[in-house]
Write a protein that holds these residues in place. Structure first.
Motif, PDB file in Angstrom:
ATOM      1  N   HIS A   1      11.777  33.949   6.576  1.00 52.78           N
ATOM      2  CA  HIS A   1      11.465  34.670   5.228  1.00 52.78           C
ATOM      3  C   HIS A   1      12.583  34.656   3.947  1.00 52.78           C
ATOM      4  CE1 HIS A   1       8.339  36.164   7.996  1.00 52.78           C
ATOM      5  NE2 HIS A   1       7.621  36.123   7.165  1.00 52.78           N
ATOM      6  N   GLY A   2      13.516  33.618   4.249  1.00 51.56           N
ATOM      7  CA  GLY A   2      14.451  33.436   3.145  1.00 51.56           C
ATOM      8  C   GLY A   2      15.606  34.670   3.281  1.00 51.56           C
ATOM      9  N   ILE A   3      15.799  35.344   4.414  1.00 51.89           N
ATOM     10  CA  ILE A   3      16.767  36.610   4.167  1.00 51.89           C
ATOM     11  C   ILE A   3      17.708  36.386   5.252  1.00 51.89           C
ATOM     12  CG2 ILE A   3      16.861  39.105   4.893  1.00 51.89           C
ATOM     13  CD1 ILE A   3      13.865  39.054   4.024  1.00 51.89           C
ATOM     14  N   SER A   4      19.054  36.478   4.941  1.00 54.51           N
ATOM     15  CA  SER A   4      20.059  36.157   5.686  1.00 54.51           C
ATOM     16  C   SER A   4      20.456  37.404   5.931  1.00 54.51           C
ATOM     17  CB  SER A   4      21.306  35.262   4.994  1.00 54.51           C
ATOM     18  OG  SER A   4      22.409  35.037   5.995  1.00 54.51           O
ATOM     19  N   ILE A   5      20.421  38.162   7.148  1.00 58.61           N
ATOM     20  CA  ILE A   5      20.584  39.420   7.326  1.00 58.61           C
ATOM     21  C   ILE A   5      22.134  39.706   7.292  1.00 58.61           C
ATOM     22  CG2 ILE A   5      18.777  39.924   8.762  1.00 58.61           C
ATOM     23  CD1 ILE A   5      20.420  39.597  11.349  1.00 58.61           C
ATOM     24  N   MET A   6      23.014  38.629   7.171  1.00 56.57           N
ATOM     25  CA  MET A   6      24.800  38.577   7.412  1.00 56.57           C
ATOM     26  C   MET A   6      24.969  38.807   5.998  1.00 56.57           C
ATOM     27  SD  MET A   6      25.810  36.191  10.374  1.00 56.57           S
ATOM     28  CE  MET A   6      25.172  34.905   9.839  1.00 56.57           C
ATOM     29  N   LYS A   7      24.078  38.510   4.768  1.00 51.58           N
ATOM     30  CA  LYS A   7      24.529  38.447   3.707  1.00 51.58           C
ATOM     31  C   LYS A   7      23.897  39.528   2.714  1.00 51.58           C
ATOM     32  CE  LYS A   7      25.731  33.592   3.655  1.00 51.58           C
ATOM     33  NZ  LYS A   7      25.326  32.158   3.409  1.00 51.58           N
ATOM     34  N   GLU A   8      22.771  40.002   3.131  1.00 55.11           N
ATOM     35  CA  GLU A   8      21.692  40.797   2.273  1.00 55.11           C
ATOM     36  C   GLU A   8      20.847  41.884   3.287  1.00 55.11           C
ATOM     37  OE1 GLU A   8      18.837  38.414   0.344  1.00 55.11           O
ATOM     38  OE2 GLU A   8      19.141  37.016   1.741  1.00 55.11           O
ATOM     39  N   PRO A   9      20.666  43.030   2.538  1.00 60.38           N
ATOM     40  CA  PRO A   9      19.725  43.933   3.238  1.00 60.38           C
ATOM     41  C   PRO A   9      18.446  43.341   3.559  1.00 60.38           C
ATOM     42  CG  PRO A   9      20.201  44.563   0.929  1.00 60.38           C
ATOM     43  CD  PRO A   9      20.967  43.497   1.320  1.00 60.38           C
ATOM     44  N   ILE A  10      17.846  44.002   4.547  1.00 59.82           N
ATOM     45  CA  ILE A  10      16.224  43.715   4.926  1.00 59.82           C
ATOM     46  C   ILE A  10      15.350  44.583   4.230  1.00 59.82           C
ATOM     47  CG2 ILE A  10      14.793  43.368   6.793  1.00 59.82           C
ATOM     48  CD1 ILE A  10      17.173  43.332   8.783  1.00 59.82           C
ATOM     49  N   PRO A  11      14.432  43.917   3.296  1.00 63.69           N
ATOM     50  CA  PRO A  11      13.331  44.967   2.867  1.00 63.69           C
ATOM     51  C   PRO A  11      12.463  45.575   3.986  1.00 63.69           C
ATOM     52  CG  PRO A  11      12.787  42.738   2.556  1.00 63.69           C
ATOM     53  CD  PRO A  11      14.340  42.764   3.186  1.00 63.69           C
ATOM     54  N   VAL A  12      12.089  46.879   4.022  1.00 63.46           N
ATOM     55  CA  VAL A  12      11.436  47.266   5.154  1.00 63.46           C
ATOM     56  C   VAL A  12      10.513  48.361   4.555  1.00 63.46           C
ATOM     57  CG1 VAL A  12      13.277  47.067   6.790  1.00 63.46           C
ATOM     58  CG2 VAL A  12      13.289  49.000   5.629  1.00 63.46           C
ATOM     59  N   VAL A  13       9.605  48.744   5.297  1.00 63.96           N
ATOM     60  CA  VAL A  13       8.590  49.635   5.006  1.00 63.96           C
ATOM     61  C   VAL A  13       8.031  50.416   6.192  1.00 63.96           C
ATOM     62  CG1 VAL A  13       7.779  48.869   2.623  1.00 63.96           C
ATOM     63  CG2 VAL A  13       6.810  48.154   5.051  1.00 63.96           C
ATOM     64  N   PRO A  14       7.463  51.658   6.356  1.00 60.85           N
ATOM     65  CA  PRO A  14       6.742  52.185   7.387  1.00 60.85           C
ATOM     66  C   PRO A  14       5.554  51.415   7.841  1.00 60.85           C
ATOM     67  CG  PRO A  14       7.502  53.965   6.057  1.00 60.85           C
ATOM     68  CD  PRO A  14       7.555  52.461   5.235  1.00 60.85           C
ATOM     69  N   ALA A  15       5.200  51.441   9.213  1.00 60.42           N
ATOM     70  CA  ALA A  15       3.923  50.829   9.725  1.00 60.42           C
ATOM     71  C   ALA A  15       3.603  51.592  10.776  1.00 60.42           C
ATOM     72  CB  ALA A  15       4.160  49.203  10.097  1.00 60.42           C
ATOM     73  N   ALA A  16       2.176  51.670  11.191  1.00 60.16           N
ATOM     74  CA  ALA A  16       1.733  52.450  12.301  1.00 60.16           C
ATOM     75  C   ALA A  16       2.133  51.355  13.614  1.00 60.16           C
ATOM     76  CB  ALA A  16      -0.074  52.213  12.040  1.00 60.16           C
ATOM     77  N   HIS A  17       2.786  52.240  14.470  1.00 60.86           N
ATOM     78  CA  HIS A  17       3.493  51.812  15.546  1.00 60.86           C
ATOM     79  C   HIS A  17       3.077  52.316  16.914  1.00 60.86           C
ATOM     80  CE1 HIS A  17       6.699  49.750  17.366  1.00 60.86           C
ATOM     81  NE2 HIS A  17       7.275  50.828  17.762  1.00 60.86           N
ATOM     82  N   TYR A  18       2.996  53.562  16.969  1.00 65.06           N
ATOM     83  CA  TYR A  18       2.843  54.028  18.472  1.00 65.06           C
ATOM     84  C   TYR A  18       1.738  55.528  18.392  1.00 65.06           C
ATOM     85  CZ  TYR A  18       3.625  55.248  23.339  1.00 65.06           C
ATOM     86  OH  TYR A  18       3.570  55.279  24.635  1.00 65.06           O
TER      87      TYR A  18
END
Length: 536
Positions: A346-363
């Motif tokens: 998705h074009g995100i290098s986790i060693m260079k930039e933060p990961i965009p995140v949101v909550p999602a129904a999980h358990y």
């Protein structure tokens, strides 16, 4: 519609860690087991997606400390006997089944001293709500490794028939499906198997069993945004409720705080273990915001972190927050290879930039009510894994306890059913012979994919907006009313239209959504995953 019949001593509906463990226990005891999975492969459920790990133990751990952590995360709404059972018996089950028998290659420390067996110590990690490092993992693909091992072991057994592409339609019970009147007068209602749709042939098969085990997973797919597999539409709570089994805590739906923010049918999970190893949450301004919400910061229980993220999004009017893992003292591609690869796609290098995140129904913390042996309130019916409610999780699940719960209750249920069968507690032959094959009056082929898609959109949007992470009494009432109306409409459609897998899934999902919304509306106490905002 043509039918087919087969019989077995034990029918397991679902092929995740709980279902396969139960099947193995029964097969080892010498019994004939049929395992059903709705997917074309046995690993299509949530277990394979589990990243973080499974609770084990460590030298500075104890059952009482694990019990304390579980109860604290669950807002002390837990069933104490179940928590104590998990804390005392769970680690031994991990060792006996996953480590010794199945041979799961859990990560071990490098460069450290060897143990007596010549192996290095396990590389334990920590997740939110845990006091100590006690979680076993296989990098960030723990569930995948467990499923690979279990499937290989199951396929080697000559006592287990694994039937893929089978969707359970309804449970068969003595009070509802016998054509012999005398059995309807009996006081005790018994589960005698299930009607099962063969996805390939379109045939509804009658599978009769001495004992039936529900292991179908969760309900995440009834919400707009979820980390769950396609099969998780709440089929177990729908079928169990229709059959007369008791449900418990179904309003407690846990949202995972950190799902990758991108357009996708299934939200990709960013494991909590990443925060356990030192990753931090920041807002769009780069500010570490958890300092405002909980002294445990990013390692607070999931319900607290999820609501904190929502609050930050309301403050900033942004669409996501960010997980900065550049603070993790590990080689990220080695420790979290799955996440590293997925983010790169998705074009995100986790060693260079933060990961965009949101909550999602999980358990789903609730489900079909069971005891310590996995028995439901309906005779001959058991439930294990996420579709059950053992009482372990209470109002909010402690991270990485779900795989342990599925393993332990799958083992215990299989053991208990085997004991019953060893005592010759088989279902009465005359009763089994009196069960009708599937009867469907519908003959109108008016199933419309566009209408099914719209009904799913209604269910998911309603649950997300009105019965999701932040609830109010007004929203829940609207959800219950709208979903009840949809269920009544689908009842009539269901009666006149020949079955298909999309229609079965829609029926199960709509009923499950209505059950959850009604339960949430009835529960006036805001606690854990059931967070109800006070009226103005």
């Amino acid at each position: 519609m043509p039918t087919a019949r087969l019989s077995c001593q034990a029918l397991v509906i679902g092929s995740g860690i709980a279902g396969l463990t139960c099947a193995l226990e029964l097969a080892d005891a010498g019994f004939d087991v049929v395992v059903l999975t709705a997917g074309e492969e046995p690993d299509d459920g949530n277990t394979a997606y589990a990243q973080g790990g499974i609770v084990y133990t460590s030298p500075n751990d104890s059952p009482s400390l694990l019990e304390k952590d579980i109860r604290k995360a669950g807002w002390d709404h837990n069933y104490i006997k179940a928590v104590r059972f998990l804390a005392r018996q769970g680690p031994a089950a991990v060792k006996d089944i996953l480590i010794d028998r199945v041979g799961i290659p859990f990560a071990r420390k490098t460069g450290g001293p060897e143990l007596q067996d010549g192996e290095a110590e396990f590389d334990l990690t920590r997740e939110g709500g845990h006091s100590v490092f006690r979680v076993l993992h296989c990098a960030d693909y723990t569930g995948r490794a467990i499923m690979d091992g279990l499937i290989k072991t199951v396929q080697a057994s000559t006592s287990i028939r694994l039937l893929c592409g089978r969707t359970a339609v309804d449970l068969i019970t003595s009070h509802h499906h016998t054509c012999a009147l005398q059995f309807r007068y009996q006081r005790v209602n018994e589960c005698l198997g299930a009607y099962v749709y063969n996805n390939a042939t379109g045939v509804v098969e009658t599978i009769l069993a001495d004992f039936t085990v529900l292991a179908t997973g969760g309900i995440g797919r009834i919400f707009q945004h979820t980390t769950n597999a396609d099969c998780c539409v709440g089929s177990a709570i729908t079928m169990a409720s229709r059959a007369g089994a008791s449900l418990m805590n179904v309003e407690y739906m846990q949202f995972h705080p950190t799902a990758l923010y991108h357009r996708s049918k299934r939200r990709f999970l960013i494991t909590e273990a990443m925060r356990g190893e030192g990753a931090i949450l920041v807002n769009s301004a780069g500010e570490r915001f958890m300092t405002r919400y909980d002294k445990r910061l990013e390692l607070a229980p999931r319900d607290i972190v999820s609501r904190a993220i929502v609050e930050e999004l309301h403050r900033s009017d942004e669409e996501c927050v960010f997980l900065d893992c550049r603070t993790v003292p590990h080689d990220l591609p080695t420790r979290f290879p799955t996440i590293y690869k997925q983010c790169l796609e998705h074009g995100i290098s986790i060693m260079k930039e933060p990961i965009p995140v949101v909550p999602a129904a999980h358990y789903h913390c609730g489900g079909v009510l069971v005891d310590l042996a996995g028995r439901t309130s309906l005779e001959r019916l058991y439930a294990v894994g996420e579709c059950s409610c053992t009482g372990v999780h209470g109002a909010n699940r402690l991270a990485s306890t779900s795989l342990l719960e599925g393993l332990l209750w799958g083992h215990t249920a299989g053991e208990h059913i085997a004991q019953q069968l060893h005592r010759r507690k088989h279902a009465e032959k005359l009763l089994l012979a009196s069960i009708r094959d599937w009867q469907h009056p519908g003959g109108r082929h008016d199933e419309d994919p566009a209408l099914i898609a719209q009904d799913w959109a209604t269910i998911r949007n309603t649950m997300w907006n009105y019965a999701g992470l932040m609830r109010t009494e007004m929203r829940l009432k609207r959800a219950a009313d709208d979903l009840n109306s949809l269920v009544l409409h689908l009842v009539e459609f269901y009666k006149r239209t020949p079955l298909s897998k999309p229609l079965i899934d829609l029926w199960h999902g709509s009923c499950a959504a209505s059950i959850v919304a009604m339960s949430a509306l009835r529960n006036k106490e805001s606690k854990g995953c059931h967070y109800v905002e006070a009226s103005a």
